[in-house]
Design a protein around this motif. Structure first.
Motif, PDB file in Angstrom:
ATOM      1  N   LEU A 190      -9.516   7.433  30.909  1.00 36.69           N
ATOM      2  CA  LEU A 190      -9.753   8.851  30.623  1.00 36.69           C
ATOM      3  C   LEU A 190     -10.313   9.544  31.865  1.00 36.69           C
ATOM      4  O   LEU A 190     -11.288   9.086  32.461  1.00 36.69           O
ATOM      5  CB  LEU A 190     -10.729   9.017  29.459  1.00 36.69           C
ATOM      6  N   ARG A 191      -9.687  10.627  32.234  1.00 41.04           N
ATOM      7  CA  ARG A 191     -10.075  11.409  33.409  1.00 41.04           C
ATOM      8  C   ARG A 191     -10.426  12.827  32.961  1.00 41.04           C
ATOM      9  O   ARG A 191      -9.715  13.422  32.139  1.00 41.04           O
ATOM     10  CB  ARG A 191      -8.927  11.424  34.400  1.00 41.04           C
ATOM     11  N   VAL A 192     -11.499  13.367  33.487  1.00 37.57           N
ATOM     12  CA  VAL A 192     -11.971  14.687  33.086  1.00 37.57           C
ATOM     13  C   VAL A 192     -11.887  15.647  34.267  1.00 37.57           C
ATOM     14  O   VAL A 192     -12.464  15.400  35.324  1.00 37.57           O
ATOM     15  CB  VAL A 192     -13.427  14.638  32.563  1.00 37.57           C
ATOM     16  N   VAL A 193     -11.156  16.732  34.066  1.00 36.86           N
ATOM     17  CA  VAL A 193     -11.106  17.840  35.020  1.00 36.86           C
ATOM     18  C   VAL A 193     -11.737  19.044  34.338  1.00 36.86           C
ATOM     19  O   VAL A 193     -11.396  19.365  33.196  1.00 36.86           O
ATOM     20  CB  VAL A 193      -9.655  18.157  35.445  1.00 36.86           C
ATOM     21  N   ARG A 194     -12.650  19.697  35.012  1.00 37.07           N
ATOM     22  CA  ARG A 194     -13.375  20.809  34.406  1.00 37.07           C
ATOM     23  C   ARG A 194     -13.111  22.100  35.186  1.00 37.07           C
ATOM     24  O   ARG A 194     -13.247  22.128  36.415  1.00 37.07           O
ATOM     25  CB  ARG A 194     -14.865  20.507  34.355  1.00 37.07           C
ATOM     26  N   LEU A 195     -12.731  23.146  34.488  1.00 32.54           N
ATOM     27  CA  LEU A 195     -12.533  24.457  35.102  1.00 32.54           C
ATOM     28  C   LEU A 195     -13.831  25.254  35.029  1.00 32.54           C
ATOM     29  O   LEU A 195     -14.611  25.119  34.085  1.00 32.54           O
ATOM     30  CB  LEU A 195     -11.412  25.223  34.394  1.00 32.54           C
ATOM     31  N   ARG A 196     -14.024  26.123  36.029  1.00 31.47           N
ATOM     32  CA  ARG A 196     -15.283  26.869  36.097  1.00 31.47           C
ATOM     33  C   ARG A 196     -15.434  27.852  34.949  1.00 31.47           C
ATOM     34  O   ARG A 196     -16.528  28.112  34.474  1.00 31.47           O
ATOM     35  CB  ARG A 196     -15.372  27.604  37.438  1.00 31.47           C
ATOM     36  N   ARG A 197     -14.340  28.421  34.507  1.00 31.38           N
ATOM     37  CA  ARG A 197     -14.388  29.384  33.402  1.00 31.38           C
ATOM     38  C   ARG A 197     -13.133  29.232  32.555  1.00 31.38           C
ATOM     39  O   ARG A 197     -12.187  28.548  32.947  1.00 31.38           O
ATOM     40  CB  ARG A 197     -14.457  30.818  33.940  1.00 31.38           C
ATOM     41  N   ASN A 198     -13.143  29.853  31.400  1.00 30.67           N
ATOM     42  CA  ASN A 198     -11.976  29.807  30.528  1.00 30.67           C
ATOM     43  C   ASN A 198     -10.833  30.574  31.167  1.00 30.67           C
ATOM     44  O   ASN A 198     -10.930  31.777  31.408  1.00 30.67           O
ATOM     45  CB  ASN A 198     -12.325  30.390  29.157  1.00 30.67           C
ATOM     46  N   SER A 199      -9.726  29.881  31.439  1.00 28.33           N
ATOM     47  CA  SER A 199      -8.588  30.488  32.121  1.00 28.33           C
ATOM     48  C   SER A 199      -7.361  30.601  31.237  1.00 28.33           C
ATOM     49  O   SER A 199      -6.339  31.121  31.684  1.00 28.33           O
ATOM     50  CB  SER A 199      -8.240  29.669  33.379  1.00 28.33           C
ATOM     51  N   GLY A 200      -7.426  30.112  30.008  1.00 27.58           N
ATOM     52  CA  GLY A 200      -6.291  30.184  29.113  1.00 27.58           C
ATOM     53  C   GLY A 200      -5.527  28.869  29.053  1.00 27.58           C
ATOM     54  O   GLY A 200      -5.533  28.071  30.004  1.00 27.58           O
ATOM     55  N   HIS A 201      -4.861  28.645  27.927  1.00 31.69           N
ATOM     56  CA  HIS A 201      -4.180  27.384  27.681  1.00 31.69           C
ATOM     57  C   HIS A 201      -3.126  27.067  28.731  1.00 31.69           C
ATOM     58  O   HIS A 201      -3.051  25.948  29.259  1.00 31.69           O
ATOM     59  CB  HIS A 201      -3.543  27.426  26.287  1.00 31.69           C
ATOM     60  N   GLN A 202      -2.284  28.064  29.077  1.00 32.70           N
ATOM     61  CA  GLN A 202      -1.197  27.807  30.022  1.00 32.70           C
ATOM     62  C   GLN A 202      -1.732  27.498  31.421  1.00 32.70           C
ATOM     63  O   GLN A 202      -1.193  26.640  32.127  1.00 32.70           O
ATOM     64  CB  GLN A 202      -0.251  29.010  30.063  1.00 32.70           C
ATOM     65  N   ASN A 203      -2.799  28.179  31.842  1.00 32.10           N
ATOM     66  CA  ASN A 203      -3.375  27.894  33.153  1.00 32.10           C
ATOM     67  C   ASN A 203      -4.079  26.538  33.172  1.00 32.10           C
ATOM     68  O   ASN A 203      -4.052  25.835  34.192  1.00 32.10           O
ATOM     69  CB  ASN A 203      -4.349  28.997  33.550  1.00 32.10           C
ATOM     70  N   ALA A 204      -4.714  26.171  32.063  1.00 32.96           N
ATOM     71  CA  ALA A 204      -5.324  24.842  31.986  1.00 32.96           C
ATOM     72  C   ALA A 204      -4.259  23.764  32.067  1.00 32.96           C
ATOM     73  O   ALA A 204      -4.434  22.729  32.728  1.00 32.96           O
ATOM     74  CB  ALA A 204      -6.125  24.706  30.690  1.00 32.96           C
ATOM     75  N   LEU A 205      -3.136  24.002  31.424  1.00 30.84           N
ATOM     76  CA  LEU A 205      -2.017  23.069  31.502  1.00 30.84           C
ATOM     77  C   LEU A 205      -1.493  22.979  32.935  1.00 30.84           C
ATOM     78  O   LEU A 205      -1.169  21.892  33.434  1.00 30.84           O
ATOM     79  CB  LEU A 205      -0.913  23.509  30.546  1.00 30.84           C
TER      80      LEU A 205
END
Length: 330
Positions: free
Chosen positions: A66-81
């Protein structure tokens, strides 16, 4: 974690999913372990505000892949993908939502089909949506009918973001300069050899849907404005129809004047003004959607910012913005 290139990467966007994550890991891990291939599960925490980061860290200690990548803020489902696809290392990459509505057991069938037939893309197609609400089925049906009419028939019906991509497809997809990506349309647009695997859509395992009506409308707007100029042509035809109707009304009024049968025209005047005003506002709104996309592109801001990746702990992150090569160092 093994730094060698895994055979399979599974990209999972996550936003406020503290309730469903343990259930997801409990069901996903036996499936992937049983495939007999090296793999990684890349979860992209899209700025969660609940206990999701804590749950992910606990799962990561128990699940080495399991690998965890964390975004600084909520960017939306498509951008997270998109962030997950950019960082996935596998020779094949599967994207799947964490809510378990798309069954993980289908991944093995996707992988076997891709390897056996030499396919770059395998779409997961929902053959049965009886677990969705009637409103959800109705809006989904409208969306796919509209998209297939506007964008083209190459878009698979009832295929969401559950799919398998080869490394060739991932590299082609992540190389596109999209600021508001809609992957269910971008992937068919690539024109790569593809196949389909059907499955029955299940109920959400826990928690609430992260795609309310507002986000579904936004997805539909991004889908249409990002792939077709048809709305602009609709505005042109509506304007033409409005002019024709006004000419008819004007001709009728002139005829009534010449025949001496003029009556007070308050109703017709109000209807005409309201009709023309509505057309103008609609046309301005359609133009505004395209202008907004141009404005966003010219700003050059990255669609997401990665602040942590468990595969590179303690190292500075360099993240491409996906807009032509701009990089952000955090």
């Amino acid at each position: 974690m093994d730094v060698s290139v895994p055979r399979l990467s599974v990209v999972v966007p996550v936003f406020n999913e503290e309730d469903v994550l343990p259930l997801f890991a409990e069901r996903m891990r036996p499936v992937l372990d049983g495939l007999g291939v090296t793999y990684e599960v890349l979860t992209v925490d899209d700025g969660s505000r609940d206990a999701t980061p804590v749950v992910l860290e606990g799962l990561r200690r128990q699940w080495p892949q399991l690998r965890v990548v964390r975004l600084r803020r909520n960017s939306g489902h498509q951008n997270a993908l998109t962030a997950g696809l950019h960082r996935a290392r596998g020779q094949y990459v599967v994207s799947i939502d964490v809510d378990l509505q798309d069954p993980p057991e289908t991944i093995g069938e996707m992988l076997r089909l891709a390897e056996g037939a030499g396919l770059d893309v395998v779409h997961g197609v929902r053959a049965d949506r009886s677990t969705d609400s009637p409103f959800k089925r109705w809006t989904a049906g409208m969306y796919y009918r509209m998209i297939r009419r506007v964008v083209g028939q190459n878009v698979p019906h009832n295929a969401g973001d559950f799919r398998l991509l080869s490394r060739n497809a991932v590299d082609a997809l992540t190389g596109l300069p999209e600021h508001q990506p809609v992957h269910r349309l971008l992937v068919p647009w690539l024109g790569l050899p593809s196949g389909e695997v059907t499955y029955t859509r299940e109920r959400r395992a826990a928690g609430r849907s992260k795609y309310p009506l507002g986000k579904m409308i936004r997805l539909a707007l991004d889908s249409v404005t990002g792939f077709s100029a048809a709305p602009l042509r609709v505005a042109t035809w509506l304007g033409t129809a409005g002019i024709a109707l006004c000419l008819l009304i004007g001709g009728g009024a002139l005829a009534a004047y010449l025949w001496g049968t003029v009556v007070p025209g308050w109703t017709s005047m109000v209807v005409a003004v309201m009709f023309v005003g509505a057309l103008q506002l609609l046309c301005l709104g359609l133009l505004g959607e395209y202008v907004a996309r141009i404005f966003t592109t010219l700003q050059g801001r990255p669609p997401y910012v990665v602040t942590f990746d468990s595969a590179t702990p303690g190292r500075p992150l360099m993240e491409t913005a996906g807009n032509g090569g701009a990089a952000w160092k955090l």
